[in-house]
Design a protein around this motif. Structure first.
Motif, PDB file in Angstrom:
ATOM      1  N   LEU A   1      -8.116 -26.060 -11.651  1.00 35.17           N
ATOM      2  CA  LEU A   1      -7.156 -25.958 -10.557  1.00 35.17           C
ATOM      3  C   LEU A   1      -7.120 -27.263  -9.763  1.00 35.17           C
ATOM      4  O   LEU A   1      -8.141 -27.939  -9.625  1.00 35.17           O
ATOM      5  CB  LEU A   1      -7.534 -24.801  -9.620  1.00 35.17           C
TER       6      LEU A   1
ATOM      7  N   SER B   1      -5.373 -26.680  -4.146  1.00 32.64           N
ATOM      8  CA  SER B   1      -5.562 -25.225  -4.135  1.00 32.64           C
ATOM      9  C   SER B   1      -6.464 -24.795  -2.988  1.00 32.64           C
ATOM     10  O   SER B   1      -6.400 -23.642  -2.536  1.00 32.64           O
ATOM     11  CB  SER B   1      -6.174 -24.752  -5.462  1.00 32.64           C
TER      12      SER B   1
ATOM     13  N   PHE C   1      -1.220 -17.547  -5.982  1.00 34.55           N
ATOM     14  CA  PHE C   1      -1.723 -17.850  -7.326  1.00 34.55           C
ATOM     15  C   PHE C   1      -1.415 -16.706  -8.288  1.00 34.55           C
ATOM     16  O   PHE C   1      -1.264 -15.547  -7.877  1.00 34.55           O
ATOM     17  CB  PHE C   1      -3.246 -18.080  -7.293  1.00 34.55           C
TER      18      PHE C   1
END
Length: 351
Positions: free
Chosen positions: A139, A143, A151
């Motif tokens: 990721l 994030s 997500f």
């Protein structure tokens, strides 16, 4: 693979009371197994087989009724709250539903930092470690400041993996970690777990209901039914040469691309389901569903026996079912299919 056992579970039983007038539910009934360092033990079975309860007992989330749990040589069966806090750095869990296990009101960075609260780290160190772990599971660094709702399911499971591994544990309980994901995403997450195991020297107790999924990641497999071990051994041996009728049932339940073969499997499952009934108290728990069951199966619990494939199986008739009957084994078997006593029991299919 290191032969030292990191986890050693002996005769574990977990019973739940269902009222003063009802017998206790035997969720786990006399289960013993080990997990070595850097090893994956796959625990497979249908819903209600006790596989999740075993993981919860290891984590201290349920209290064992009987038996012993040792972690790295230490008895943690009845570890107190303070000791469990200390063990949380070495024992972690990845849950089945990544969304429900993540706080929707907290950013990913806040969720990961919660796991590092007990460590004396500065805010910058916590954030750096959080971002590094997110990037390691695939990721982007951005994030960290987003919320779980932004997500996908696969991405949320990667976050759950990052949360479990950020404290650098030694054993991770994987409780159906890919069952809620699409097939293509399942493969990606399984490959990630394998890479992380090699990189961080992890041991996994991998819980699932799909034997194909368990085989992909596991070194050994333990097949459970109604809280008891039906079969266990090296993953390839259990998968390629199953000895217990229940293990064969699980394999038949896996879909295949051939429609003709799939129809045959479905009809076999329907016939097996027609033989269901009450769970025997003293005998094999699978006896009421097994097409090969005899009176012995309903009255005597089978012990685990060693097979030629290097597995152990708890079945009175595994030699007949697997086609390994010989004159030598017949001489040592107290009751054979075809004997008058056996034929007087519940009907069974010809072998």
């Amino acid at each position: 693979m290191n032969e030292k056992n990191l986890l050693d579970v002996r005769d574990l039983s977990v019973h739940f009371r269902r009222g003063s007038r009802s017998p206790a539910l035997r969720a786990v009934d006399g289960v013993s197994f080990t997990v070595a360092e850097r090893e994956t033990l796959g625990v497979v079975g249908e819903s209600g087989s006790g596989k999740t309860t075993i993981g919860r007992a290891v984590l201290g989330l349920v209290s064992p009724t009987d038996g012993q749990i040792e972690f790295d040589g230490e008895d943690i069966t009845h570890a107190d709250y303070r000791r469990r806090l200390g063990l949380s750095r070495e024992l972690q869990v990845i849950f089945q539903d990544p969304y429900s296990s993540l706080n929707p009101t907290r950013t990913i960075a806040q969720t990961l930092s919660e796991s590092l609260r007990s460590q004396r780290l500065s805010k910058d160190e916590v954030r750096d470690r959080s971002i590094a772990m997110l990037e390691r599971v695939g990721l982007p660094a951005t994030s960290a400041d987003r919320y779980p709702s932004s997500f996908s399911g696969g991405q949320r499971q990667r976050i759950a993996i990052a949360r479990a591994l950020i404290v650098q544990p030694r054993l991770v309980i994987c409780d159906e970690p890919v069952s809620a994901l699409d097939l293509s995403v399942q493969a990606q997450v399984l490959n990630l777990l394998r890479e992380l195991q090699d990189e961080f020297a992890l041991s996994y107790l991998f819980v699932a209901h799909d034997l194909d999924v368990v085989r992909h990641l596991s070194h050994r497999i333990m097949v459970l039914y109604r809280g008891q071990i039906m079969e266990q051994g090296p993953a390839e041996a259990v998968y390629a040469s199953p000895k217990h009728p229940y293990t064969r049932t699980l394999l038949e339940a896996a879909p295949v691309p051939d429609p003709v073969r799939q129809a045959e499997r479905r009809s076999q499952r329907v016939r097996a389901r027609d033989t269901t009934g009450p769970i025997p108290v003293a005998g094999c728990p699978f006896a009421t569903r097994c097409p090969h069951a005899t009176s012995l199966c309903h009255t005597e619990r089978p012990r685990l026996e060693q097979t030629s494939a290097g597995t152990t199986v708890a079945c009175h008739w595994w030699r007949d079912v697997s086609g390994e009957t010989s004159d030598a084994t017949a001489a040592n078997t107290p009751l054979r299919l075809g004997d008058p006593v056996a034929d007087s029991a519940v009907p069974h299919k010809s072998l």
